[in-house]
Design an enzyme around this catalytic site. Sequence first.
Site, PDB file in Angstrom:
ATOM      1  CB  CYS A  56      62.147  88.288  33.874  1.00 17.13           C
ATOM      2  SG  CYS A  56      61.293  87.910  35.408  1.00 17.13           S
ATOM      3  CB  SER A  57      60.038  84.730  31.209  1.00 14.71           C
ATOM      4  OG  SER A  57      61.224  84.141  31.714  1.00 14.71           O
ATOM      5  CB  CYS A  58      57.742  85.193  36.913  1.00 18.25           C
ATOM      6  SG  CYS A  58      59.226  85.943  37.622  1.00 18.25           S
TER       7      CYS A  58
ATOM      8  CB  CYS B 128      56.496  87.856  33.963  1.00 23.42           C
ATOM      9  SG  CYS B 128      57.898  88.220  35.049  1.00 23.42           S
TER      10      CYS B 128
END
Length: 211
Positions: free
Chosen positions: A119-121, A116
């Site tokens: 961000c951190s999906c 991602c």
Amino acid sequence: MSDDHDHDHDHPHAPPRPDQDDTLTHWRAMEIAVRELLIEKGVLTADEVRLAVEDMDARTPSVGARVVARAWMDPDFKARLLADGNAALTELGLDRGPYKLVVVENDETTHNLVVCTLCSCYPRWLLGLPPDWYKSRAYRSRAVSEPRAVLREFGTELPPATVVRVHDSTADMRYLVLPRRPAGTEDWPESRLAELVGRDTMIGVSLPRQP
């Protein structure tokens, strides 16, 4: 780019901003304000919030490993999983998850890697909490620009002819890598197969454990 790979990029997030994990950012303050307002208005209770957080924290990669093992065992289930990941999960009595799940399969010529970039999906309902390195700016940028170098750092060496496909998770879509089944496991039960599948395997930075 220095590496021969395909990059699926359809990321509707805002432009990147500096990581501020140790400060009270605008978004963190907004989360606190909204949560406290919902509790004050009686929409949620503090206990319900705590239980929801505990449920998320309790999820582990063993859930995703079960899905992979079933796909290895059942070709028809694998076909349905690749066609509609969320629908296939319900067959196993698992949470469909709140986002569209896309399952990508490794084969003789292709290796898939998930990132991602902004961000951190991450498919938390299948893999639990994302590791710190997955959220780091170094991984988020280098997985795209030099995926083979990143894979080597995880101990994953691929033949030069293998195409590395990098999949960029989005605000409403998550990816799960379906790795290749290790040789010599043809007679193994599903529970034993699941033990070969770790979190990093389903992100794509490593291969299944060898029997």
